[in-house]
Design an enzyme around this catalytic site. Sequence first.
Site, mmCIF file in Angstrom:
data_model
loop_
_atom_site.group_PDB
_atom_site.id
_atom_site.type_symbol
_atom_site.label_atom_id
_atom_site.label_comp_id
_atom_site.label_asym_id
_atom_site.label_seq_id
_atom_site.Cartn_x
_atom_site.Cartn_y
_atom_site.Cartn_z
ATOM 1 N N GLU A 47 29.530 -15.698 2.736
ATOM 2 C CA GLU A 47 28.209 -15.302 2.212
ATOM 3 C C GLU A 47 27.415 -14.650 3.354
ATOM 4 O O GLU A 47 27.480 -15.101 4.496
ATOM 5 C CB GLU A 47 27.485 -16.585 1.763
ATOM 6 C CG GLU A 47 26.069 -16.403 1.277
ATOM 7 C CD GLU A 47 25.345 -17.760 1.102
ATOM 8 O OE1 GLU A 47 25.618 -18.719 1.851
ATOM 9 O OE2 GLU A 47 24.477 -17.829 0.196
ATOM 10 N N ASN A 107 21.665 -12.192 -3.820
ATOM 11 C CA ASN A 107 22.667 -12.669 -2.866
ATOM 12 C C ASN A 107 24.013 -12.342 -3.536
ATOM 13 O O ASN A 107 24.364 -12.941 -4.551
ATOM 14 C CB ASN A 107 22.470 -14.179 -2.666
ATOM 15 C CG ASN A 107 23.304 -14.716 -1.526
ATOM 16 O OD1 ASN A 107 24.328 -14.132 -1.168
ATOM 17 N ND2 ASN A 107 22.892 -15.842 -0.969
HETATM 18 N N1 CDT Z 1 23.600 -20.856 1.292
HETATM 19 C C1 CDT Z 1 23.561 -21.959 0.520
HETATM 20 O O1 CDT Z 1 23.577 -21.879 -0.703
HETATM 21 N N2 CDT Z 1 23.455 -23.120 1.159
HETATM 22 C C2 CDT Z 1 23.278 -24.350 0.467
HETATM 23 C C3 CDT Z 1 22.403 -25.217 1.267
HETATM 24 C C4 CDT Z 1 21.710 -26.172 0.402
HETATM 25 S S1 CDT Z 1 20.417 -26.937 1.229
HETATM 26 C C5 CDT Z 1 19.082 -25.990 0.949
HETATM 27 C C6 CDT Z 1 24.574 -25.085 0.169
HETATM 28 O O2 CDT Z 1 24.722 -25.528 -0.971
HETATM 29 O O3 CDT Z 1 25.408 -25.263 1.054
#
Ligand code: CDT
Length: 308
Positions: A47, A107
């Site tokens: 990502e 995204n």
């Molecule tokens: N980038 C992304 O989606 N990260 C999330 C972090 C969650 S905490 C705000 C994840 O699920 O890993």
Amino acid sequence: MSRIVTVGAAQMGPIQREHSRADAVKRLIALLEQGARHGCDLVVFPELALTTFFPRWFVDDISEADHWYEREMPSRETQPLFDAARKLGLGFSLGYAEYTKDGHRFNTQILVERDGSIVGRYHKVHIPGHEHHEPDRPFQHAERYYFEPGPEGFGVWKAFGGRVGMMICNDRRWPESYRVMGLKGVELILCGYNTPIHYVPDPSQDILQGFHNALVMQSGAYQNGTWVVGVAKGGVEEGVDSLGQSAIIAPSGQIVAQAFTSGDELLVARCDLDWCLKYKETLFDFERYRRPEVYGPITAQRGVVLDD
Ligand code: CDT
């Protein structure tokens, strides 16, 4: 008969704020070249693989963040990646921030075939974090400020001799993501992620980040009889430590390859798409065993509704 797709999960280490897209693309090409040496058909990147994870900073005027988004793909800066892949004869999947022609911010993850054509485009559905500045946090996770949820939902594309789906990071924690693709016959799910190890709302979860990462992807693979390729941008990026542990998971739910660093690292697995049938035609024969008539609340409501 077997349908083998050799997949490279191209984990990246951090991309710092001052690193340019050209720097990132150089690293992506080096990983592609490794993939070609290992006989890969498809290399999967994380990502937001072209920039640092910019939602960790808040700007009052969102247009100040415009420079983090791609307005075209390929662009002058990313064309060398497309050229290298075509020359090497392999496809890839890439995550980046997209600013569309009609002004939407997504995204995004794309799927690119061996001839350099973009055959699939996915916009992240489950946007985590917060929409407003939260100054007391050690770092922001303002994805809900920077990205709209993808309105199209989850797609599955016929590519690489099979049915390929995509999801992004937080999507992997939600069983609905896998199941919607499962219902479209998905055989290979590609998922890039940036997962900070420190979970600000509940730090007791920090130590469990690796466990939860494997738990959700292994369950999603098994319960839908599909390969899952999870690819991290890990390591310490702008002071925020992020999970590595990229993994390639078989339809049995078993991890068949896993990263052992949190830097740039390629894992490779020969994914036999026909293995999916072992699960899709037995325990998880959806047509035979699912009971959609009692699953209504899953699509009819968002939050919990108590019966009492
Ligand atoms: N980038 C992304 O989606 N990260 C999330 C972090 C969650 S905490 C705000 C994840 O699920 O890993």
